[in-house]
Design a protein around this motif. Structure first.
Motif, PDB file in Angstrom:
ATOM      1  N   GLN A  25       3.157  49.665  64.445  1.00 23.55           N
ATOM      2  CA  GLN A  25       3.480  49.724  63.252  1.00 23.55           C
ATOM      3  C   GLN A  25       2.127  49.226  62.603  1.00 23.55           C
ATOM      4  O   GLN A  25       1.662  49.770  61.322  1.00 23.55           O
ATOM      5  CB  GLN A  25       4.583  48.926  62.928  1.00 23.55           C
ATOM      6  N   ASN A  54       8.446  54.535  71.894  1.00 33.78           N
ATOM      7  CA  ASN A  54       7.674  53.856  70.805  1.00 33.78           C
ATOM      8  C   ASN A  54       6.597  54.846  70.369  1.00 33.78           C
ATOM      9  O   ASN A  54       6.318  54.508  69.387  1.00 33.78           O
ATOM     10  CB  ASN A  54       6.864  52.640  71.606  1.00 33.78           C
ATOM     11  N   TRP A  60       9.391  55.932  67.206  1.00 31.15           N
ATOM     12  CA  TRP A  60       8.593  55.074  66.328  1.00 31.15           C
ATOM     13  C   TRP A  60       7.301  55.380  65.872  1.00 31.15           C
ATOM     14  O   TRP A  60       6.930  55.121  64.730  1.00 31.15           O
ATOM     15  CB  TRP A  60       8.579  53.597  67.141  1.00 31.15           C
ATOM     16  N   VAL A  74       8.155  57.208  62.746  1.00 35.15           N
ATOM     17  CA  VAL A  74       8.691  55.885  61.531  1.00 35.15           C
ATOM     18  C   VAL A  74       7.494  55.312  61.071  1.00 35.15           C
ATOM     19  O   VAL A  74       7.433  55.238  59.866  1.00 35.15           O
ATOM     20  CB  VAL A  74       9.674  55.296  62.407  1.00 35.15           C
ATOM     21  N   ASN A  75       6.533  54.983  61.865  1.00 35.17           N
ATOM     22  CA  ASN A  75       5.451  54.260  61.610  1.00 35.17           C
ATOM     23  C   ASN A  75       4.540  54.918  60.626  1.00 35.17           C
ATOM     24  O   ASN A  75       4.238  54.507  59.611  1.00 35.17           O
ATOM     25  CB  ASN A  75       4.631  53.795  62.698  1.00 35.17           C
ATOM     26  N   TYR A  96      16.331  61.243  61.823  1.00 36.70           N
ATOM     27  CA  TYR A  96      15.505  60.600  60.873  1.00 36.70           C
ATOM     28  C   TYR A  96      14.872  61.586  59.829  1.00 36.70           C
ATOM     29  O   TYR A  96      15.062  61.113  58.637  1.00 36.70           O
ATOM     30  CB  TYR A  96      14.542  59.738  61.515  1.00 36.70           C
TER      31      TYR A  96
END
Length: 269
Positions: free
Chosen positions: A64, A109, A113, A116-117, A161
């Protein structure tokens, strides 16, 4: 810097669809911020354009903080960001009951993710430009197949998402495009992790890649062209490949039992 059409950030940019996107965007007069986890593969992109139009950054999409720093670097370098394409992804094949958790986490990840990051880091800049967010899901974000529980979980999550994000951003001027590629001729299977028993013994990589190649019908270049076209039209959803279009209809028509005859046709390992 000479005037450019748009500034576009692309993750997973040193191979496959990402590489094709970088080449085509540069060819159309855009400035491109390209990130990848591989320093070696990134270095091979340098001849594509001068430093004014191509910014190369080694970034792990799963981190992130690293992605946030990359977004700030892109804004500082180019002055604006019109679009981000969250493309970085990996593959993992293993039956769900035998799947090592550390490998499941590794894939999530990056594939979930990482998206999302990218959205969180780039959204403020893209919003200022009234631009576009592109999230790469998959045909396997629409239907499930054996040995792909982790990949299915990540790509279904990207879909959910992204569709919720699009609704949250209604009226903001930001377009959100969710992309569902079918089989694309890339090295994602060859570079992935593939297992077949509780002891974590790896499958035959060549056999896994060969099985993937059988269902990979679309070139990265064609996929990239379709993504760029959909971005221009500010579309919400894009299926890439006749296989994606056909199988999407199959799962819509037979949502409860498509797997009984479909799965053997598209098994990857």
């Amino acid at each position: 810097m000479t005037q450019v059409k748009q500034v576009v950030a692309v993750s997973g940019a040193a191979s496959g669809i990402g590489l094709a996107l970088v080449k085509q965007l540069l060819g159309e007069g855009c400035a491109v911020a390209a990130s990848d986890i591989s320093v070696k593969n990134l270095a091979a992109l340098r001849p594509l354009a001068d430093e004014q139009h191509l910014l190369l950054s080694c970034v792990d999409a799963a981190e992130q903080t690293a992605v946030a720093l990359w977004a700030a670097e892109v804004k500082e370098h180019f002055g604006r960001i019109d679009a981000v394409i969250n493309n970085a992804g990996v593959s993992l094949s293993c039956h769900a009951a035998e799947q090592p958790r550390e490998h499941f986490s590794w894939l999530m990840n990056i594939n979930f993710w990482g998206v999302v990051n990218g959205c969180e880091a780039f959204l403020p800049y893209v919003k200022d430009a009234g631009g576009c967010i592109v999230n790469i899901s998959s045909l396997f974000g629409l239907l499930a197949v054996p040995s792909q529980s982790a990949y299915n979980a990540a790509k279904f999550a990207v879909r959910g998402y992204s569709e919720s994000l699009r609704q949250d951003l209604k009226g903001s001027g930001v377009a959100v495009l969710t992309v569902h590629p079918g089989g694309i001729k890339t090295n994602i299977a060859r570079n992935g992790r593939h297992f077949h028993d509780l002891h974590g013994k790896e499958s035959d990589l060549d056999a896994t890649a060969a099985n993937f190649d059988k269902v990979a019908r679309t070139s990265p270049e064609r996929a990239a062209a379709k993504i760029i076209h959909a971005m221009r039209r500010r579309r919400r959803r894009l299926l890439i490949g006749s296989d994606a279009v056909f199988l999407d209809w199959v799962q819509r028509l037979f949502p409860a039992n498509y797997d009984s005859w479909l799965a053997p046709l598209i098994r990857l390992s």
